[in-house]
Motif scaffolding. Structure first.
Motif, PDB file in Angstrom:
ATOM      1  N   ALA B 241       0.828  -1.210   0.000  1.00 53.80           N
ATOM      2  CA  ALA B 241       0.000   0.000   0.000  1.00 53.80           C
ATOM      3  C   ALA B 241       0.858   1.254   0.000  1.00 53.80           C
ATOM      4  O   ALA B 241       0.907   2.005   0.979  1.00 53.80           O
ATOM      5  CB  ALA B 241      -0.922   0.004   1.223  1.00 53.80           C
ATOM      6  N   PRO B 242       1.600   1.500  -1.093  1.00 59.14           N
ATOM      7  CA  PRO B 242       2.490   2.669  -1.135  1.00 59.14           C
ATOM      8  C   PRO B 242       1.691   3.970  -1.118  1.00 59.14           C
ATOM      9  O   PRO B 242       0.611   4.041  -1.704  1.00 59.14           O
ATOM     10  CB  PRO B 242       3.230   2.494  -2.460  1.00 59.14           C
ATOM     11  CG  PRO B 242       2.362   1.623  -3.291  1.00 59.14           C
ATOM     12  CD  PRO B 242       1.624   0.736  -2.342  1.00 59.14           C
ATOM     13  N   GLN B 243       2.251   4.971  -0.417  1.00 52.90           N
ATOM     14  CA  GLN B 243       1.553   6.251  -0.292  1.00 52.90           C
ATOM     15  C   GLN B 243       1.947   7.229  -1.399  1.00 52.90           C
ATOM     16  O   GLN B 243       1.095   7.841  -2.024  1.00 52.90           O
ATOM     17  CB  GLN B 243       1.884   6.886   1.066  1.00 52.90           C
ATOM     18  CG  GLN B 243       1.525   6.028   2.248  1.00 52.90           C
ATOM     19  CD  GLN B 243       0.032   5.781   2.321  1.00 52.90           C
ATOM     20  OE1 GLN B 243      -0.764   6.716   2.310  1.00 52.90           O
ATOM     21  NE2 GLN B 243      -0.362   4.514   2.353  1.00 52.90           N
ATOM     22  N   HIS B 244       3.249   7.354  -1.646  1.00 54.78           N
ATOM     23  CA  HIS B 244       3.732   8.375  -2.579  1.00 54.78           C
ATOM     24  C   HIS B 244       3.698   7.865  -4.025  1.00 54.78           C
ATOM     25  O   HIS B 244       3.871   6.664  -4.260  1.00 54.78           O
ATOM     26  CB  HIS B 244       5.170   8.755  -2.190  1.00 54.78           C
ATOM     27  CG  HIS B 244       5.659  10.010  -2.839  1.00 54.78           C
ATOM     28  ND1 HIS B 244       6.295  10.006  -4.044  1.00 54.78           N
ATOM     29  CD2 HIS B 244       5.588  11.308  -2.439  1.00 54.78           C
ATOM     30  CE1 HIS B 244       6.604  11.251  -4.374  1.00 54.78           C
ATOM     31  NE2 HIS B 244       6.183  12.055  -3.403  1.00 54.78           N
ATOM     32  N   VAL B 245       3.479   8.794  -4.958  1.00 54.10           N
ATOM     33  CA  VAL B 245       3.411   8.422  -6.377  1.00 54.10           C
ATOM     34  C   VAL B 245       4.711   7.747  -6.829  1.00 54.10           C
ATOM     35  O   VAL B 245       4.693   6.748  -7.544  1.00 54.10           O
ATOM     36  CB  VAL B 245       3.173   9.671  -7.259  1.00 54.10           C
ATOM     37  CG1 VAL B 245       3.079   9.272  -8.721  1.00 54.10           C
ATOM     38  CG2 VAL B 245       1.930  10.404  -6.817  1.00 54.10           C
ATOM     39  N   TYR B 246       5.846   8.305  -6.358  1.00 54.25           N
ATOM     40  CA  TYR B 246       7.123   7.746  -6.794  1.00 54.25           C
ATOM     41  C   TYR B 246       7.263   6.290  -6.329  1.00 54.25           C
ATOM     42  O   TYR B 246       7.726   5.443  -7.072  1.00 54.25           O
ATOM     43  CB  TYR B 246       8.296   8.592  -6.281  1.00 54.25           C
ATOM     44  CG  TYR B 246       9.618   8.009  -6.669  1.00 54.25           C
ATOM     45  CD1 TYR B 246      10.046   8.058  -7.993  1.00 54.25           C
ATOM     46  CD2 TYR B 246      10.407   7.346  -5.740  1.00 54.25           C
ATOM     47  CE1 TYR B 246      11.239   7.483  -8.373  1.00 54.25           C
ATOM     48  CE2 TYR B 246      11.600   6.763  -6.107  1.00 54.25           C
ATOM     49  CZ  TYR B 246      12.009   6.830  -7.426  1.00 54.25           C
ATOM     50  OH  TYR B 246      13.183   6.245  -7.798  1.00 54.25           O
ATOM     51  N   THR B 247       6.856   6.021  -5.105  1.00 48.95           N
ATOM     52  CA  THR B 247       6.928   4.643  -4.608  1.00 48.95           C
ATOM     53  C   THR B 247       6.058   3.724  -5.446  1.00 48.95           C
ATOM     54  O   THR B 247       6.433   2.589  -5.749  1.00 48.95           O
ATOM     55  CB  THR B 247       6.469   4.584  -3.139  1.00 48.95           C
ATOM     56  OG1 THR B 247       6.998   5.688  -2.439  1.00 48.95           O
ATOM     57  CG2 THR B 247       6.923   3.304  -2.486  1.00 48.95           C
ATOM     58  N   ARG B 248       4.884   4.227  -5.827  1.00 49.42           N
ATOM     59  CA  ARG B 248       3.999   3.398  -6.661  1.00 49.42           C
ATOM     60  C   ARG B 248       4.654   3.092  -7.996  1.00 49.42           C
ATOM     61  O   ARG B 248       4.600   1.968  -8.487  1.00 49.42           O
ATOM     62  CB  ARG B 248       2.656   4.107  -6.855  1.00 49.42           C
ATOM     63  CG  ARG B 248       1.743   3.894  -5.635  1.00 49.42           C
ATOM     64  CD  ARG B 248       0.699   4.973  -5.525  1.00 49.42           C
ATOM     65  NE  ARG B 248      -0.265   4.952  -6.623  1.00 49.42           N
ATOM     66  CZ  ARG B 248      -1.077   5.972  -6.907  1.00 49.42           C
ATOM     67  NH1 ARG B 248      -1.037   7.060  -6.171  1.00 49.42           N
ATOM     68  NH2 ARG B 248      -1.913   5.901  -7.914  1.00 49.42           N
ATOM     69  N   LEU B 249       5.312   4.122  -8.562  1.00 47.57           N
ATOM     70  CA  LEU B 249       6.010   3.904  -9.835  1.00 47.57           C
ATOM     71  C   LEU B 249       7.173   2.921  -9.646  1.00 47.57           C
ATOM     72  O   LEU B 249       7.412   2.032 -10.470  1.00 47.57           O
ATOM     73  CB  LEU B 249       6.535   5.240 -10.375  1.00 47.57           C
ATOM     74  CG  LEU B 249       7.324   5.162 -11.691  1.00 47.57           C
ATOM     75  CD1 LEU B 249       6.444   4.618 -12.809  1.00 47.57           C
ATOM     76  CD2 LEU B 249       7.856   6.533 -12.083  1.00 47.57           C
ATOM     77  N   LEU B 250       7.877   3.071  -8.530  1.00 47.21           N
ATOM     78  CA  LEU B 250       9.017   2.203  -8.237  1.00 47.21           C
ATOM     79  C   LEU B 250       8.575   0.748  -8.156  1.00 47.21           C
ATOM     80  O   LEU B 250       9.209  -0.150  -8.720  1.00 47.21           O
ATOM     81  CB  LEU B 250       9.607   2.645  -6.885  1.00 47.21           C
ATOM     82  CG  LEU B 250      11.039   2.278  -6.558  1.00 47.21           C
ATOM     83  CD1 LEU B 250      11.978   2.874  -7.575  1.00 47.21           C
ATOM     84  CD2 LEU B 250      11.384   2.804  -5.176  1.00 47.21           C
ATOM     85  N   ILE B 251       7.476   0.510  -7.468  1.00 47.81           N
ATOM     86  CA  ILE B 251       6.976  -0.858  -7.325  1.00 47.81           C
ATOM     87  C   ILE B 251       6.455  -1.369  -8.668  1.00 47.81           C
ATOM     88  O   ILE B 251       6.720  -2.499  -9.065  1.00 47.81           O
ATOM     89  CB  ILE B 251       5.886  -0.907  -6.238  1.00 47.81           C
ATOM     90  CG1 ILE B 251       6.533  -0.631  -4.881  1.00 47.81           C
ATOM     91  CG2 ILE B 251       5.180  -2.251  -6.228  1.00 47.81           C
ATOM     92  CD1 ILE B 251       5.557  -0.339  -3.785  1.00 47.81           C
TER      93      ILE B 251
END
Lengths: 283, 276, 294
Positions: B241-251
């Motif tokens: 459950a990533p919060q930040h957009v960058y983390t979502r892109l990273l995953i």
């Protein structure tokens, strides 16, 4: 003049004609007097993506170089046959090779900066390839180069056209090289560890770009990587190489679900144990 | 694992590079705590500030604001001499990405392994006695001791580097991309060793550009983007459950064995969002 | 490293030559069959049982003069090299670590020394300090020192920026530790090469200075002085310059050979080179070499 993307979308190649056929190719090291690649076979048809996975020294890069006719000194194809669009490359003259490279078969490698001249603007370098390969005028070549830069998803093609290599990031440089590689509309593109040196998010961008190009233009892709996941994302067929032997070969889903060789099982286990996969499975 | 007595406490860290007009902020108010025995994955792309963070914590680059506590000791404003004393105690150690460059090519493996002990003043005999049991812990043979780094394989070299970091029984080891230069078989070997270290009382900060490479070993994951810490939480929460957009892109970008065709449009949308 | 130098054929040859020259320097004056300064009436004689290499224009025994002159010649050039070593290497190492002011000053000083013309400066300083071989060679040593400064500074810089030095610093090492444990080993081969070269240069300088009448004063013999006077009597004894010239050339050649051998065996490539040679040679032949030097 129609744009590149329009041309290709209008007439996507639907033939089953084999564009690159590698048949039981063996590569020999003349200095150390031993065989490095012990027989590799695969076929590429337009729009098909084949992947080779292996560690450095497994013979995957030598195979690519053999298909491009640029084996390093002292290495030679000692057995088997490579056909590009039906022509046996062993019988090609140097002049015929020059015609073939770029126009029919092309490649991108790991370190993009070393394939570009640092003192010439990148746009001019793409335009030069276009002028040599398609005998276009200066103006046409520039126009086409700008189209290509847009095609590889560079945000401001006109700006990038006038920049030098040191002004661009690794991901942007690799995109410039892909633009150069597809400048003369090749039917086969070889990507040899093309994303290895890049950040993960940039790697995904380049892989997405390749998938995009393959879908839109019917390019046949040969993707080489040390990472099984990179190959798995993109390819229809996977070859796993180890110490010059192809230890596993088949459709991607088949290889991932029913790996036969211990080495392939290890590669898969690594991702399942240490990668994101174990968390994503819980979804 | 308790967080009431953390090994590393970093509060509001700021680092600047360059002077005057060229001055550029590399770290912008980064706060991070590493508990005893905890394994933290610090993720970020090139230029995100993750290496600068490590170098600031090790006292290799000065920080302009913030506070750093190492094993309870406030190192903010430490002089060179005080840093040297702290480092000699071997509380904090560092593992470089490329062991071929971080091991002296003219020193034998034994010389490299005992060096931190000799620096802190141990006798050679004591030091040599201490490194023997460590070798089995990193699955290396005694026979390698008289060899030079150039005579070892990449995986063996990185295990030597890990052993070298362990000789002083540190409370914290910072590892900068410790497995990205290795091939699959060796990567698994080194990750296996790091996993085993968790049972020992040592905390690890595992720096990488690839979330996928630390997902299997980290208890907690912290993500840096453009000099800021944008995500910090238990590994499972960050990944699912990533919060930040960058983390979502990273995953979304991490290579997995699943078919990625479906993710392509998702990634394109995230990129547009991030750059907007 | 010594063992690796001996593993090379050229290394053994170089050491052989230099040991021979060294023995000449030590024993030469005692071996001289005649008084090197005593003149006689048999001038410009050819080679005979009494005078192996004949006599010169004053009837002095040439072989005795060569032997007697060997010590001054060799000591002079060794002095040049040692002075240059001390004056050059220490600031070269320190320039990397002592901060910007020292770095800038030492670099400019080195540049200045390079720019000074050798012989003119030597003449000027001997006029100031008195005309002796020690003074002259001291000056020459200082003038050659920028070579050592540059060589040691370059080698130190390369090591100082390496990751293994950073790794040592992270473990709490002091600058002194880093220099002793990491820098010194890397700088040594470069210095050894420069040292061997300089001894060769020193030889030629001792000779050319006594050729000009600086340093060693006639009638005291040196190899360079002999060569100079022999050249005046070429018309009568065309073969005379051969002996002193051969000794000078042999020494310079030995130094250069040694420098090459050291360069060949230092660093990663050097080690590989010696290892392959070892592998090729058979073990029986190689073992004595190892035990002799180790």
């Amino acid at each position: 003049m129609t744009t590149l993307s329009e041309q290709r979308v209008v007439a996507p190649p639907v033939t089953d004609e084999v564009v690159l056929a590698v048949h039981d190719v063996r590569i020999y090291d003349q200095v150390n007097d031993r065989e490095i690649v012990h027989g590799i076979s695969f076929q590429l048809t337009p729009g098909k993506v084949v992947g080779i996975v292996g560690e450095s020294g497994s013979g995957k890069t030598l195979t690519c170089r053999a298909a491009l006719g640029i084996l390093p000194e002292h290495f030679a194809v000692s057995g088997g046959q490579i056909d590009i669009t039906g022509r046996n490359i062993a019988q090609l003259t140097p002049a015929e090779w020059t015609d073939l490279r770029g126009a029919t078969i092309s490649a991108v490698f790991q370190d993009p900066a070393s394939y570009l001249n640092p003192s010439i603007r990148v746009g001019s370098q793409i335009a030069e390839v276009i002028r040599v390969k398609t005998r276009a005028s200066r103006r046409q070549a520039r126009h086409r180069a700008l189209e290509l830069l847009a095609l590889v998803h560079l945000r401001d093609p006109a700006l990038v056209y006038d920049q030098y290599t040191f002004e661009l990031s690794g991901g942007m440089l690799q995109r410039v090289l892909i633009a150069t590689a597809i400048a003369a509309d090749p039917t086969v593109l070889i990507a040899d560890e093309a994303t290895t040196a890049l950040d993960v998010t940039v790697q995904a961008e380049i892989l997405d770009l390749l998938a995009d190009l393959q879908e839109r233009t019917g390019l046949a892709l040969l993707v080489v990587s040390h990472d099984l996941a990179v190959v798995a994302q993109l390819c229809d067929e996977v070859l796993v190489m180890r110490e010059g032997h192809v230890v596993e070969q088949g459709p991607t889903t088949e290889v991932l679900q029913h790996p036969r060789h211990e080495y392939t099982r290890m590669l898969i286990a690594e991702h399942e144990q240490y990668g994101l996969d174990r968390y994503l499975d819980e979804h | 694992m308790s967080t009431d007595n953390p090994v590393l406490t970093v509060t509001d860290l700021e680092v600047h590079y360059g002077a005057r007009r060229r001055r550029r902020q590399a770290l912008n108010g980064v706060s991070l705590e590493v508990g005893r025995g905890e394994v933290v994955g610090l993720i970020g792309e090139t230029g995100s500030g993750k290496s600068t963070f490590a170098r600031a914590v090790l006292g290799l680059v000065p920080f302009s604001r913030g506070q750093v506590l190492i094993d309870g000791e406030d190192v903010t404003g430490h002089s060179q001499r005080k840093w040297r004393e702290l480092r000699r105690r071997g509380v904090i150690q560092y593992v470089f990405q490329d062991p071929l460059r971080s091991l002296d090519p003219d020193a034998t493996i034994e010389d490299s392994l005992v060096e931190p002990l000799l620096i802190r003043g141990d006798s050679r005999a004591d030091a040599v006695a201490r490194i023997r049991p460590l070798l089995s812990r990193v699955h290396l043979d005694d026979e390698l001791l008289p060899r030079l780094p150039g005579e070892l394989s990449g995986g063996q070299r990185q295990r030597v580097a890990v052993a070298r970091a362990l000789v002083t029984e540190p409370a914290l080891i910072i590892l900068d991309e410790p497995v990205s230069a290795l091939d699959s078989a060796n990567r698994v070997g080194v990750l296996e060793i790091l996993k085993e270290l968790r049972s020992a009382e040592v905390s690890l900060v595992f720096i990488s550009h690839d979330l996928g490479s630390v997902a299997g070993v980290a208890d907690r994951i912290a993500v840096m983007y453009q000099g800021q810490l944008v995500e910090n939480g238990p590994a499972r929460d960050v990944i699912t459950a990533p919060q930040h957009v960058y983390t979502r892109l990273l995953i979304g970008s991490a290579p997995t064995l699943r078919s990625a065709a479906a993710n392509r449009s998702e990634r394109a949308a995230l990129r547009a969002l991030l750059h907007a | 490293m010594t063992r690796r130098v001996f593993a090379l054929g050229t290394g053994r040859l170089a050491v052989g030559i230099l040991v021979f020259i060294g023995l000449l320097a030590v024993l030469g004056p005692y071996l001289a069959p005649h008084d090197p300064l005593a003149s006689s009436t048999t001038t410009l004689a050819g080679s005979s049982w009494k005078h192996w290499l004949g006599t010169d224009y004053l009837g002095r025994d040439v072989s005795s003069r060569l032997l007697a002159g060997s010590r001054t010649s060799v000591l002079g050039s060794v002095e040049v090299a040692l002075v240059a070593l001390v004056v050059g290497v220490v600031p070269g190492l320190l320039s990397v670590y002592l901060g910007r002011v020292f770095e800038w000053t030492s670099l400019r000083l080195a540049d200045t020394l390079i720019a000074l013309p050798f012989l003119v400066f030597a003449v000027a300083v001997t006029a100031l300090l008195g005309n002796g071989i020690t003074q002259a060679m001291l000056v020459v040593g200082v003038l050659v020192s920028p070579l050592f400064f540059r060589v040691s500074r370059a080698a130190t810089l390369a090591v100082a920026r390496s990751q293994y030095v950073e790794a040592a610093l992270i473990s709490g090492a002091s600058i002194g530790w880093v220099v002793r444990r990491h820098v010194w080993v890397k700088v040594l081969p470069a210095i050894a090469v420069a040292l061997a070269q300089t001894i060769g240069v020193g030889f030629i300088v001792v000779s050319s200075l006594s050729f000009l009448g600086i340093g060693v004063q006639p009638p005291a013999p040196t190899w360079g002085g002999l060569l100079a006077s022999d050249l005046n009597y070429l018309h009568f004894q065309p073969y005379a310059p051969i002996a002193p010239a051969a000794l000078i050339m042999a020494t310079v050649w030995g130094c250069n050979l040694l420098a090459d051998a050291i360069r060949d065996v230092s660093g990663e490539n050097g080690r590989a080179l010696v290892n392959t040679r070892k592998a090729r040679a058979n073990g029986a032949r190689l073992l004595p070499v190892e035990s002799r030097t180790g």
